[in-house]
Scaffold this motif. Structure first.
Motif, mmCIF file in Angstrom:
data_model
loop_
_atom_site.group_PDB
_atom_site.id
_atom_site.type_symbol
_atom_site.label_atom_id
_atom_site.label_comp_id
_atom_site.label_asym_id
_atom_site.label_seq_id
_atom_site.Cartn_x
_atom_site.Cartn_y
_atom_site.Cartn_z
ATOM 1 N N ILE A 91 0.744 -1.189 0.133
ATOM 2 C CA ILE A 91 -0.040 0.053 -0.018
ATOM 3 C C ILE A 91 0.847 1.212 0.070
ATOM 4 C CG2 ILE A 91 -1.659 1.458 1.263
ATOM 5 C CD1 ILE A 91 -2.882 -1.470 2.182
ATOM 6 N N ILE A 92 1.807 1.206 0.802
ATOM 7 C CA ILE A 92 2.954 2.426 0.944
ATOM 8 C C ILE A 92 3.488 2.572 -0.476
ATOM 9 C CG2 ILE A 92 5.111 3.267 1.754
ATOM 10 C CD1 ILE A 92 4.030 2.097 4.625
ATOM 11 N N PHE A 93 3.902 1.349 -1.304
ATOM 12 C CA PHE A 93 4.508 1.489 -2.406
ATOM 13 C C PHE A 93 3.548 1.876 -3.529
ATOM 14 C CE2 PHE A 93 5.847 -0.614 -6.557
ATOM 15 C CZ PHE A 93 6.961 -0.022 -6.687
ATOM 16 N N ALA A 94 2.235 1.712 -3.363
ATOM 17 C CA ALA A 94 1.163 1.921 -4.388
ATOM 18 C C ALA A 94 1.030 3.456 -4.308
ATOM 19 C CB ALA A 94 -0.184 1.260 -4.118
ATOM 20 N N ILE A 95 0.826 4.011 -3.067
ATOM 21 C CA ILE A 95 0.586 5.387 -2.883
ATOM 22 C C ILE A 95 1.958 6.207 -3.185
ATOM 23 C CG2 ILE A 95 0.380 7.336 -0.934
ATOM 24 C CD1 ILE A 95 -1.030 5.061 0.503
ATOM 25 N N GLY A 96 3.063 5.855 -2.999
ATOM 26 C CA GLY A 96 4.217 6.565 -3.548
ATOM 27 C C GLY A 96 4.357 6.494 -5.006
ATOM 28 N N THR A 97 4.119 5.268 -5.615
ATOM 29 C CA THR A 97 4.011 5.271 -7.155
ATOM 30 C C THR A 97 2.946 6.327 -7.578
ATOM 31 O OG1 THR A 97 4.977 3.036 -6.950
ATOM 32 C CG2 THR A 97 3.822 3.832 -9.046
ATOM 33 N N ALA A 98 1.859 6.090 -7.117
ATOM 34 C CA ALA A 98 0.557 6.974 -7.726
ATOM 35 C C ALA A 98 0.868 8.533 -7.555
ATOM 36 C CB ALA A 98 -0.597 6.829 -6.831
ATOM 37 N N ILE A 99 1.722 9.018 -6.258
ATOM 38 C CA ILE A 99 2.069 10.357 -6.268
ATOM 39 C C ILE A 99 2.997 10.641 -7.296
ATOM 40 C CG2 ILE A 99 3.252 11.905 -4.817
ATOM 41 C CD1 ILE A 99 1.504 10.516 -2.428
ATOM 42 N N LEU A 100 4.282 9.849 -7.538
ATOM 43 C CA LEU A 100 5.486 10.076 -8.488
ATOM 44 C C LEU A 100 4.761 10.114 -9.703
ATOM 45 C CD1 LEU A 100 8.299 10.476 -8.835
ATOM 46 C CD2 LEU A 100 8.501 8.122 -8.858
ATOM 47 N N TYR A 101 3.933 9.300 -10.179
ATOM 48 C CA TYR A 101 3.448 9.191 -11.611
ATOM 49 C C TYR A 101 2.605 10.438 -11.838
ATOM 50 C CZ TYR A 101 1.361 7.356 -16.047
ATOM 51 O OH TYR A 101 1.064 7.173 -17.217
ATOM 52 N N THR A 102 1.709 11.000 -10.958
ATOM 53 C CA THR A 102 0.750 11.879 -11.160
ATOM 54 C C THR A 102 1.832 13.201 -11.254
ATOM 55 O OG1 THR A 102 -1.021 10.984 -9.827
ATOM 56 C CG2 THR A 102 -0.971 13.285 -10.123
ATOM 57 N N PHE A 103 2.657 13.244 -10.455
ATOM 58 C CA PHE A 103 3.644 14.313 -10.437
ATOM 59 C C PHE A 103 4.397 14.561 -11.682
ATOM 60 C CE2 PHE A 103 7.868 16.400 -9.792
ATOM 61 C CZ PHE A 103 7.551 17.628 -9.376
ATOM 62 N N LEU A 104 4.904 13.352 -12.349
ATOM 63 C CA LEU A 104 5.186 13.398 -13.545
ATOM 64 C C LEU A 104 4.357 13.729 -14.735
ATOM 65 C CD1 LEU A 104 7.556 10.185 -13.470
ATOM 66 C CD2 LEU A 104 8.303 12.569 -13.490
ATOM 67 N N LEU A 105 3.213 13.265 -14.847
ATOM 68 C CA LEU A 105 2.169 13.847 -15.769
ATOM 69 C C LEU A 105 2.134 15.009 -15.566
ATOM 70 C CD1 LEU A 105 -0.400 10.866 -15.974
ATOM 71 C CD2 LEU A 105 1.560 11.385 -17.412
ATOM 72 N N TRP A 106 1.933 15.665 -14.390
ATOM 73 C CA TRP A 106 1.370 17.094 -14.162
ATOM 74 C C TRP A 106 2.539 17.885 -14.541
ATOM 75 C CZ3 TRP A 106 4.437 20.690 -11.397
ATOM 76 C CH2 TRP A 106 3.546 22.016 -11.235
ATOM 77 N N THR A 107 3.995 17.507 -14.349
ATOM 78 C CA THR A 107 5.209 18.130 -14.976
ATOM 79 C C THR A 107 5.248 18.152 -16.656
ATOM 80 O OG1 THR A 107 6.568 17.453 -12.921
ATOM 81 C CG2 THR A 107 7.732 18.342 -14.813
ATOM 82 N N PHE A 108 4.830 17.346 -17.199
ATOM 83 C CA PHE A 108 4.878 17.216 -18.486
ATOM 84 C C PHE A 108 3.805 18.117 -19.046
ATOM 85 C CE2 PHE A 108 6.494 12.652 -18.752
ATOM 86 C CZ PHE A 108 7.833 13.066 -18.818
ATOM 87 N N ASP A 109 2.679 18.214 -18.450
ATOM 88 C CA ASP A 109 1.683 18.822 -18.707
ATOM 89 C C ASP A 109 1.844 20.348 -18.523
ATOM 90 O OD1 ASP A 109 -1.273 19.271 -19.596
ATOM 91 O OD2 ASP A 109 -1.775 19.875 -17.595
ATOM 92 N N TYR A 110 2.530 20.911 -17.607
ATOM 93 C CA TYR A 110 2.779 22.032 -17.078
ATOM 94 C C TYR A 110 3.752 22.778 -17.954
ATOM 95 C CZ TYR A 110 4.641 26.014 -14.251
ATOM 96 O OH TYR A 110 4.854 27.056 -13.828
ATOM 97 N N PHE A 111 4.685 22.035 -18.451
ATOM 98 C CA PHE A 111 5.879 22.426 -19.319
ATOM 99 C C PHE A 111 5.482 22.502 -20.804
ATOM 100 C CE2 PHE A 111 8.250 21.773 -15.659
ATOM 101 C CZ PHE A 111 8.942 23.276 -15.553
ATOM 102 N N SER A 112 4.116 21.741 -21.253
ATOM 103 C CA SER A 112 3.872 21.446 -22.604
ATOM 104 C C SER A 112 2.894 22.831 -22.842
ATOM 105 C CB SER A 112 2.570 20.593 -22.655
ATOM 106 O OG SER A 112 2.019 20.467 -23.770
ATOM 107 N N ASP A 113 2.806 23.315 -24.344
ATOM 108 C CA ASP A 113 2.071 24.689 -24.839
ATOM 109 C C ASP A 113 0.739 24.108 -24.680
ATOM 110 O OD1 ASP A 113 4.673 25.576 -25.415
ATOM 111 O OD2 ASP A 113 4.814 24.736 -27.337
ATOM 112 N N GLU A 114 0.302 23.238 -24.645
ATOM 113 C CA GLU A 114 -1.055 23.029 -24.505
ATOM 114 C C GLU A 114 -1.449 22.171 -23.437
ATOM 115 O OE1 GLU A 114 -2.434 19.464 -27.636
ATOM 116 O OE2 GLU A 114 -1.303 21.176 -28.413
#
Length: 191
Positions: free
Chosen positions: A24-47
């Motif tokens: 469960i700890i690993f699942a939560i950590g993985t979810a947070i990291l993956y969401t943060f990476l997607l958000w980072t790509f989204d943030y630096f994307s033009d659209e």
């Protein structure tokens, strides 16, 4: 005519079970990291690529899959696969050399963690790789050439490493299950 087969001690063949708390700890950590990476790509994307709901859903799905689903599938199928692979690994022995102890192990050769088996014979330590490696083959370490055996952590976190240092300064880094027992059995043979 009955063939006599010597009992060989097997160490480290049991699959390590991962606790639900860790999953469960690993699942939560993985979810947070993956969401943060997607958000980072989204943030630096033009659209705008993802909505907040999409980010949360993908992060949760990814976290649950890799934190809970993947370890479950690995436990069910990897153990059977590795057991079948391990049965086929047979080292090349000298005349009158007998295997006393064997078990699964990895040996680092450069950056590759080569999978296979470690054998303690009446004459030497042997590591024999399985066929699914880039670097294949057998490594022999004579007990008389072992200067030091050191317990170590893999990735500075997990207590499953052993480093064998020979008289000529060569270092062999192994990853094994039941490290303390391997450490003891190797030390018995070097004295």
């Amino acid at each position: 005519c009955t063939a006599f087969k010597k009992n060989i001690m097997k160490i480290g063949n049991k699959m390590i079970k991962i606790s639900w708390k860790y999953r469960i700890i690993f699942a939560i950590g993985t979810a947070i990291l993956y969401t943060f990476l997607l958000w980072t790509f989204d943030y630096f994307s033009d659209e705008k690529l993802y909505s907040i709901n999409s980010l949360i859903f993908q992060g949760l799905f990814f976290g649950i899959f890799f934190g809970i689903g993947f370890p479950y599938v690995s436990e069910k199928f990897a153990g059977k696969f590795s057991k079948k692979m391990g049965m086929k690994i047979k080292p090349e022995l000298e005349l009158n050399e007998e295997i006393e102890i064997e078990g699964p192990a990895n040996l680092f050769r450069g950056i590759e963690g080569v999978g296979g088996k470690i054998f303690l014979t009446n004459k030497k330590l042997i590591f024999k790789s399985h066929k699914i490696n880039v670097q294949k083959g057998q490594t022999n370490i004579e007990y008389s050439t072992i200067r030091e055996i050191v317990k170590r952590k893999t990735a500075k976190l997990i207590d499953n490493g052993i480093r064998i240092i020979t008289d000529n300064g060569k270092e062999y880094d192994f990853v094994v299950n039941e490290r303390d027992l391997w450490f003891e059995k190797i030390n018995e043979r070097t004295k």
